[in-house]
Design a protein around this motif. Structure first.
Motif, PDB file in Angstrom:
ATOM      1  N   PHE A   1       0.841  -1.193   0.000  1.00 33.17           N
ATOM      2  CA  PHE A   1       0.000   0.000   0.000  1.00 33.17           C
ATOM      3  C   PHE A   1       0.877   1.244   0.000  1.00 33.17           C
ATOM      4  CE2 PHE A   1      -3.369  -2.847   1.160  1.00 33.17           C
ATOM      5  CZ  PHE A   1      -4.478  -2.265   0.586  1.00 33.17           C
ATOM      6  N   ILE A   2       0.414   2.291  -0.668  1.00 31.36           N
ATOM      7  CA  ILE A   2       1.136   3.551  -0.737  1.00 31.36           C
ATOM      8  C   ILE A   2       0.396   4.540   0.157  1.00 31.36           C
ATOM      9  CG2 ILE A   2       1.986   5.380  -2.220  1.00 31.36           C
ATOM     10  CD1 ILE A   2       1.852   3.365  -4.541  1.00 31.36           C
ATOM     11  N   ALA A   3       0.984   4.852   1.293  1.00 30.55           N
ATOM     12  CA  ALA A   3       0.345   5.731   2.274  1.00 30.55           C
ATOM     13  C   ALA A   3       0.194   7.141   1.725  1.00 30.55           C
ATOM     14  CB  ALA A   3       1.165   5.764   3.560  1.00 30.55           C
ATOM     15  N   GLY A   4      -0.986   7.696   1.890  1.00 30.88           N
ATOM     16  CA  GLY A   4      -1.254   9.075   1.493  1.00 30.88           C
ATOM     17  C   GLY A   4      -1.554   9.285   0.024  1.00 30.88           C
ATOM     18  N   ALA A   5      -1.498   8.222  -0.786  1.00 31.68           N
ATOM     19  CA  ALA A   5      -1.742   8.367  -2.224  1.00 31.68           C
ATOM     20  C   ALA A   5      -3.242   8.453  -2.490  1.00 31.68           C
ATOM     21  CB  ALA A   5      -1.151   7.180  -2.978  1.00 31.68           C
ATOM     22  N   LYS A   6      -3.610   9.285  -3.483  1.00 30.33           N
ATOM     23  CA  LYS A   6      -4.999   9.432  -3.895  1.00 30.33           C
ATOM     24  C   LYS A   6      -5.197   8.774  -5.247  1.00 30.33           C
ATOM     25  CE  LYS A   6      -6.970  13.594  -1.930  1.00 30.33           C
ATOM     26  NZ  LYS A   6      -7.513  14.916  -2.250  1.00 30.33           N
ATOM     27  N   CYS A   7      -6.333   8.132  -5.413  1.00 28.45           N
ATOM     28  CA  CYS A   7      -6.668   7.504  -6.690  1.00 28.45           C
ATOM     29  C   CYS A   7      -6.964   8.592  -7.713  1.00 28.45           C
ATOM     30  CB  CYS A   7      -7.882   6.606  -6.527  1.00 28.45           C
ATOM     31  SG  CYS A   7      -8.469   5.914  -8.089  1.00 28.45           S
ATOM     32  N   PRO A   8      -6.378   8.517  -8.922  1.00 29.86           N
ATOM     33  CA  PRO A   8      -6.656   9.520  -9.956  1.00 29.86           C
ATOM     34  C   PRO A   8      -8.112   9.512 -10.417  1.00 29.86           C
ATOM     35  CG  PRO A   8      -4.703   8.244 -10.526  1.00 29.86           C
ATOM     36  CD  PRO A   8      -5.336   7.589  -9.341  1.00 29.86           C
TER      37      PRO A   8
ATOM     38  N   LEU B   1       1.565  -3.209  -7.048  1.00 28.71           N
ATOM     39  CA  LEU B   1       1.768  -4.634  -7.265  1.00 28.71           C
ATOM     40  C   LEU B   1       3.021  -4.812  -8.117  1.00 28.71           C
ATOM     41  CD1 LEU B   1      -1.793  -4.416  -7.977  1.00 28.71           C
ATOM     42  CD2 LEU B   1      -1.169  -6.353  -6.577  1.00 28.71           C
ATOM     43  N   THR B   2       3.875  -5.742  -7.693  1.00 30.21           N
ATOM     44  CA  THR B   2       5.154  -5.954  -8.372  1.00 30.21           C
ATOM     45  C   THR B   2       5.370  -7.435  -8.623  1.00 30.21           C
ATOM     46  OG1 THR B   2       6.033  -4.076  -7.134  1.00 30.21           O
ATOM     47  CG2 THR B   2       7.624  -5.461  -8.249  1.00 30.21           C
ATOM     48  N   THR B   3       5.773  -7.759  -9.846  1.00 31.41           N
ATOM     49  CA  THR B   3       6.221  -9.109 -10.181  1.00 31.41           C
ATOM     50  C   THR B   3       7.664  -8.988 -10.657  1.00 31.41           C
ATOM     51  OG1 THR B   3       5.473  -8.958 -12.475  1.00 31.41           O
ATOM     52  CG2 THR B   3       3.895  -9.848 -10.872  1.00 31.41           C
ATOM     53  N   ALA B   4       8.222 -10.080 -11.103  1.00 30.28           N
ATOM     54  CA  ALA B   4       9.609 -10.067 -11.559  1.00 30.28           C
ATOM     55  C   ALA B   4       9.812  -9.175 -12.781  1.00 30.28           C
ATOM     56  CB  ALA B   4      10.069 -11.482 -11.878  1.00 30.28           C
ATOM     57  N   ASP B   5       8.772  -9.018 -13.614  1.00 26.19           N
ATOM     58  CA  ASP B   5       8.947  -8.256 -14.849  1.00 26.19           C
ATOM     59  C   ASP B   5       7.959  -7.107 -15.047  1.00 26.19           C
ATOM     60  OD1 ASP B   5       6.804  -9.926 -15.125  1.00 26.19           O
ATOM     61  OD2 ASP B   5       7.318 -10.618 -17.126  1.00 26.19           O
TER      62      ASP B   5
ATOM     63  N   GLU C   1       5.341  -3.830 -12.990  1.00 28.01           N
ATOM     64  CA  GLU C   1       4.957  -3.083 -11.799  1.00 28.01           C
ATOM     65  C   GLU C   1       3.760  -2.212 -12.170  1.00 28.01           C
ATOM     66  OE1 GLU C   1       7.925  -1.356  -8.839  1.00 28.01           O
ATOM     67  OE2 GLU C   1       7.348   0.389 -10.015  1.00 28.01           O
ATOM     68  N   TRP C   2       2.727  -2.221 -11.342  1.00 30.84           N
ATOM     69  CA  TRP C   2       1.554  -1.412 -11.610  1.00 30.84           C
ATOM     70  C   TRP C   2       0.867  -1.049 -10.307  1.00 30.84           C
ATOM     71  CZ3 TRP C   2       1.900  -6.598 -11.978  1.00 30.84           C
ATOM     72  CH2 TRP C   2       0.917  -7.377 -11.412  1.00 30.84           C
ATOM     73  N   ILE C   3      -0.065  -0.073 -10.393  1.00 29.86           N
ATOM     74  CA  ILE C   3      -0.829   0.314  -9.223  1.00 29.86           C
ATOM     75  C   ILE C   3      -2.300   0.010  -9.478  1.00 29.86           C
ATOM     76  CG2 ILE C   3       0.769   2.116  -8.470  1.00 29.86           C
ATOM     77  CD1 ILE C   3      -1.216   4.189  -9.636  1.00 29.86           C
ATOM     78  N   GLU C   4      -3.031  -0.231  -8.403  1.00 25.95           N
ATOM     79  CA  GLU C   4      -4.473  -0.457  -8.482  1.00 25.95           C
ATOM     80  C   GLU C   4      -5.143   0.230  -7.308  1.00 25.95           C
ATOM     81  OE1 GLU C   4      -5.287  -4.642  -8.532  1.00 25.95           O
ATOM     82  OE2 GLU C   4      -4.523  -4.879 -10.566  1.00 25.95           O
ATOM     83  N   CYS C   5      -6.371   0.681  -7.535  1.00 18.45           N
ATOM     84  CA  CYS C   5      -7.194   1.241  -6.467  1.00 18.45           C
ATOM     85  C   CYS C   5      -8.133   0.137  -6.002  1.00 18.45           C
ATOM     86  CB  CYS C   5      -7.991   2.436  -6.970  1.00 18.45           C
ATOM     87  SG  CYS C   5      -9.139   3.115  -5.738  1.00 18.45           S
ATOM     88  N   ILE C   6      -8.157  -0.143  -4.705  1.00 18.39           N
ATOM     89  CA  ILE C   6      -9.031  -1.199  -4.203  1.00 18.39           C
ATOM     90  C   ILE C   6     -10.472  -0.712  -4.038  1.00 18.39           C
ATOM     91  CG2 ILE C   6      -7.153  -2.425  -3.058  1.00 18.39           C
ATOM     92  CD1 ILE C   6      -8.178  -1.247  -0.398  1.00 18.39           C
ATOM     93  N   GLU C   7     -10.689   0.590  -4.231  1.00 14.28           N
ATOM     94  CA  GLU C   7     -12.026   1.165  -4.113  1.00 14.28           C
ATOM     95  C   GLU C   7     -12.789   1.098  -5.434  1.00 14.28           C
ATOM     96  OE1 GLU C   7     -14.814   2.740  -1.541  1.00 14.28           O
ATOM     97  OE2 GLU C   7     -12.738   2.356  -0.994  1.00 14.28           O
TER      98      GLU C   7
ATOM     99  N   PRO D   1       6.152   2.197 -15.933  1.00 15.11           N
ATOM    100  CA  PRO D   1       7.247   1.804 -16.836  1.00 15.11           C
ATOM    101  C   PRO D   1       8.355   1.106 -16.045  1.00 15.11           C
ATOM    102  CG  PRO D   1       7.258   4.171 -16.460  1.00 15.11           C
ATOM    103  CD  PRO D   1       6.033   3.629 -15.794  1.00 15.11           C
ATOM    104  N   THR D   2       8.931   0.087 -16.658  1.00 17.61           N
ATOM    105  CA  THR D   2      10.026  -0.629 -16.004  1.00 17.61           C
ATOM    106  C   THR D   2      11.373  -0.018 -16.348  1.00 17.61           C
ATOM    107  OG1 THR D   2      10.064  -2.205 -17.824  1.00 17.61           O
ATOM    108  CG2 THR D   2       8.787  -2.813 -15.875  1.00 17.61           C
ATOM    109  N   GLU D   3      11.435   0.738 -17.438  1.00 25.32           N
ATOM    110  CA  GLU D   3      12.669   1.411 -17.825  1.00 25.32           C
ATOM    111  C   GLU D   3      12.384   2.895 -17.961  1.00 25.32           C
ATOM    112  OE1 GLU D   3      14.432  -0.232 -21.308  1.00 25.32           O
ATOM    113  OE2 GLU D   3      14.238  -2.282 -20.580  1.00 25.32           O
TER     114      GLU D   3
END
Length: 70
Positions: A7-14, A25-29, A31-37, A45-47
């Motif tokens: 979780f990212i503390a203090g972040a607001k969903c766009p 959420l991060t895997t080996a290859d 990375e992304w963000i999700e709003c649980i609401e 981007p990975t690079e």
């Protein structure tokens, strides 16, 4: 495949602007963000491309201030 959640503390969903509802959420290859609401999702981007430096460098000057004489 293992997914790491953080979780990212203090972040607001766009989209819904809910605070403290964004998870990274991060895997080996990937990375992304999700709003649980509201189920908003955004890939990260990975690079990162480094910006090109201008051909002409900025000139830096030094200015020395002297105290006023009374």
């Amino acid at each position: 495949m293992t997914i790491k959640r953080r979780f990212i503390a203090g972040a607001k969903c766009p989209r819904c602007e809910a605070q403290d509802r964004i998870v990274m959420l991060t895997t080996a290859d990937a990375e992304w963000i999700e709003c649980i609401e509201c189920d908003y999702s955004e890939n990260r981007p990975t690079e990162v491309e480094e910006p090109q430096m201008p051909e002409v460098a900025d000139q830096v000057g030094v200015i020395q201030f002297k105290p006023r004489q009374k």
